[in-house]
Design a protein around this motif. Structure first.
Motif, short mmCIF file in Angstrom:
data_model
loop_
_atom_site.label_atom_id
_atom_site.label_comp_id
_atom_site.label_asym_id
_atom_site.label_seq_id
_atom_site.Cartn_x
_atom_site.Cartn_y
_atom_site.Cartn_z
N ARG A 265 -0.87 7.63 19.95
CA ARG A 265 -1.77 7.55 18.81
C ARG A 265 -1.43 8.65 17.83
O ARG A 265 -1.34 9.83 18.21
N ALA A 266 -1.22 8.29 16.56
CA ALA A 266 -0.90 9.27 15.51
C ALA A 266 -2.13 9.46 14.63
O ALA A 266 -2.85 8.49 14.34
N PRO A 267 -2.41 10.69 14.18
CA PRO A 267 -3.60 10.92 13.35
C PRO A 267 -3.50 10.25 11.98
O PRO A 267 -4.51 9.85 11.42
N THR A 268 -2.26 10.14 11.45
CA THR A 268 -2.04 9.51 10.14
C THR A 268 -0.74 8.72 10.20
O THR A 268 0.10 8.94 11.10
N PRO A 269 -0.50 7.81 9.25
CA PRO A 269 0.80 7.12 9.21
C PRO A 269 1.96 8.09 9.06
O PRO A 269 3.04 7.87 9.64
N ARG B 223 -2.20 1.88 9.00
CA ARG B 223 -3.15 1.51 7.94
C ARG B 223 -3.83 2.79 7.47
O ARG B 223 -4.02 3.74 8.23
N GLY B 224 -4.25 2.81 6.21
CA GLY B 224 -4.97 3.96 5.68
C GLY B 224 -6.40 3.99 6.17
O GLY B 224 -6.85 3.13 6.94
N GLY B 225 -7.16 4.98 5.72
CA GLY B 225 -8.53 5.14 6.17
C GLY B 225 -9.47 4.11 5.56
O GLY B 225 -9.10 3.34 4.67
N GLY B 226 -10.72 4.06 6.06
CA GLY B 226 -11.71 3.12 5.57
C GLY B 226 -12.93 3.14 6.46
O GLY B 226 -13.02 3.88 7.44
N GLY C 209 0.81 -1.21 0.00
CA GLY C 209 0.00 0.00 0.00
C GLY C 209 0.84 1.27 0.00
O GLY C 209 2.09 1.25 0.04
N ALA C 210 0.12 2.40 -0.05
CA ALA C 210 0.81 3.70 -0.03
C ALA C 210 1.29 4.06 1.36
O ALA C 210 2.13 4.96 1.50
N VAL C 211 0.79 3.37 2.38
CA VAL C 211 1.15 3.73 3.76
C VAL C 211 2.64 3.54 4.00
O VAL C 211 3.32 4.42 4.54
N ILE C 212 3.19 2.39 3.60
CA ILE C 212 4.60 2.11 3.89
C ILE C 212 5.49 3.07 3.11
O ILE C 212 6.53 3.53 3.62
N ARG C 213 5.05 3.46 1.89
CA ARG C 213 5.86 4.42 1.12
C ARG C 213 5.84 5.79 1.78
O ARG C 213 6.87 6.48 1.83
N ASP C 214 4.69 6.21 2.31
CA ASP C 214 4.62 7.51 2.99
C ASP C 214 5.51 7.51 4.24
O ASP C 214 6.21 8.49 4.53
N ILE C 215 5.49 6.42 5.00
CA ILE C 215 6.30 6.36 6.22
C ILE C 215 7.78 6.41 5.88
O ILE C 215 8.57 7.17 6.48
N LEU C 216 8.21 5.60 4.89
CA LEU C 216 9.64 5.56 4.53
C LEU C 216 10.08 6.92 3.98
O LEU C 216 11.19 7.39 4.28
N HIS C 217 9.23 7.55 3.15
CA HIS C 217 9.59 8.85 2.59
C HIS C 217 9.71 9.90 3.69
O HIS C 217 10.66 10.71 3.69
#
Length: 525
Positions: free
Chosen positions: A261-265, A214-217, A154-162
């Motif tokens: 608790r973080a609001p986003t990844p 995890r992303g939203g849903g 997913g895009a979550v792991i890319r956002d965290i690494l970036h």
């Protein structure tokens, strides 16, 4: 005695045959159904692993069962009072003459039920103390290794690494899991416990902080992070854990159990590491301030040293009073030694006079004079004491003889009285014993007659028979008799062997040409 009734052509059913026919009719008519109702009477899985409860609405209820294999695969576990939609097949249970639904899948009846289930689970875990703020730990300021639990595609792991690369590059370990679906909760909890199981200094470095992201849903998509197994794993984690599930408005139970608790990844990545450029600028500023402070301290201490050196007296001024005191002491030492010697000499003479008065020779002379004064008085006192003791012994001996004779006479009297009492008791005991034996014999005879009247052999004597198989097990139904099965028939006067025939009939092993002349009352076959 019996009313005569007209013969009927209706076929006879056994209870088992009728129960089986009803079972097949019900299963063929309904098959699989989806049933909506409220769970009632749920007490958890049985010791066998199966779950038994009821589904009800305002007018009716139906028994429900979930077999052990199905129960372990359910995404939502049953809970008392929860409204659910159950999918399964309708069948009957002949042992109780009831019908029931065998559930194959279970889901809450709408989002309202999910929220009710989520609130009930939140209160339960809060009561256990898993959400207490006292047990939450601070995140390390600059972790060496960061563990990330998320989907690897997913895009979550890319956002965290970036974000980590922009702020402060660190070594990252990714534990791939499914973040949605039936296996999500099991995989996430296994990942948390797996990271905690790593040993420091091992082949795989142990993370200093964990991120579950995890992303939203929708609430259904995020439901895996509301399962108890995930919440308990997060609460038991020895490594500080950051929960970054969904968007800022999304809340799951793992957010309450996590240390942060973080609001986003992306926000989780910002929480676990500082900005490297800002950190370097801060370190450089602190180094400059440290050097300036050290220089200011050196200058102040140098000025203080000069002031202290000016205030110090010269060596001559320091030693002059001490030198003068030494000269005065040396002038007084000679006369003081002479006075001390004369004082000790007087004390020595006084001690010598006192010792002469308590010398051993003087003490021996005093003791010898006291011994001569005593003379023969001890011998005379000893002789008088022996005479008095002899007279006392003679008096005691005479009193003991009188006491012995008195005791012997009293003992003979007591033995005579006891003998008379024993003889009277023996005379009364014999008739009572015979009467007790007679009563026991009558009771034994009555019980023997009752046993004979209740024995199954008395029933066999009236013309009935008892059927057993070759192993001696009693057969109660014609369905238990199969063709060719060896049987043993027990009658009132003996046993006979037989073989099962078709349709539940019995064929004797040796044909008997004799035809019974009486009626068939009392015969089982």
């Amino acid at each position: 005695m019996f009313d005569d009734k007209a013969p009927s052509n209706a076929p006879e059913w056994s209870v088992s045959d009728l129960a089986g026919a009803l079972k097949r009719t019900l299963e063929d008519s309904f098959g699989h159904v989806r049933l909506r109702g409220e769970i009632s009477g749920y007490r958890g899985p049985h010791s066998s692993g199966h779950a038994y409860f009821s589904l009800k609405d305002q007018n009716a209820r139906i028994d429900a069962v979930i077999w052990k294999g199905t129960f372990s695969r359910l995404r939502f576990k049953p809970e008392e009072g929860l409204e659910v939609i159950a999918t399964g097949r309708i069948t009957t249970f002949p042992g109780k003459s009831t019908y029931q639904i065998v559930i194959e899948s279970l889901e809450p009846a709408g989002a309202g039920a999910l929220m009710a289930l989520l609130e009930e689970r939140r209160r339960k875990l809060m009561a256990e103390g898993l959400f207490e703020a006292a047990r939450k730990r601070r995140l390390p300021y600059l972790p060496r290794v960061i563990g990330v639990i998320t989907s690897p595609t997913g895009a979550v792991i890319r956002d965290i690494l970036h974000r980590l690369e922009d702020r402060f590059p660190r070594h990252v370990l990714v534990w791939p899991v499914r973040v949605q679906g039936d296996t999500c909760a099991a995989e996430v909890s296994a990942a948390i416990r797996g990271f905690n199981a790593l040993r420091p200094g091992g082949a795989i470095p142990r993370p200093d902080v964990l991120i579950v992201a995890r992303g939203g849903g929708s609430i259904e998509d995020l439901w895996g992070f509301n399962e108890e197994v995930v919440v308990r794993a997060a609460a038991e984690s020895d490594i500080p854990l950051v929960a970054a599930v969904g968007h800022e408005t999304d809340w799951t139970l793992i957010d309450h159990a996590a240390d942060m608790r973080a609001p986003t990844p992306t926000g989780a990545a910002e929480m676990v590491v500082p900005v490297r450029v800002e950190l370097m600028a801060g370190v450089n500023d602190l180094a400059r301030r440290h050097v300036e402070s050290a220089l200011r301290i050196v200058d102040r201490r140098r000025s203080d040293l000069r002031s202290a050196a000016r205030a110090l007296p010269t060596p001559d001024a320091l030693f002059a009073p001490k030198r003068q005191k030494l000269d005065l002491a040396s002038a007084k030492l000679g006369p003081a030694l002479s006075r001390n010697a004369r004082t000790h000499e007087a004390q020595l003479l006084d001690l010598s006079r006192r010792l002469s008065r308590v010398s051993p020779a003087a003490r021996l002379a005093t003791m010898r004079a006291r011994l001569d004064a005593i003379g023969q008085r001890p011998h005379q006192a000893l002789t008088r004491s022996l005479v008095l003791r002899g007279e006392n012994l003679q008096q005691i001996s005479r009193r003991l003889v009188v006491s012995r004779d008195t005791l012997l006479r009293a003992e003979r009297t007591r033995l005579a009285q006891a003998s008379d009492l024993t003889q009277r008791v023996a005379e009364r005991l014999a008739p009572a014993l015979r009467s007790q034996i007679a009563r026991k014999a009558d009771r034994l005879e009555a019980l023997s007659k009752l046993f004979e009247s209740l024995s199954y052999k008395s029933v066999l004597a009236r013309g009935f028979a008892l059927v057993r198989d070759a192993e001696g097990q009693m057969l109660r139904s014609a369905q238990d008799v199969t063709e060719g099965r060896a049987l043993v028939l027990e009658f009132g006067d003996g046993r006979a062997e037989a073989t099962g025939g078709r349709g539940g009939g019995v064929r004797p092993k040796t044909p008997k040409p004799k035809t019974p002349t009486g009626g068939d009352q009392g015969a089982l076959f």
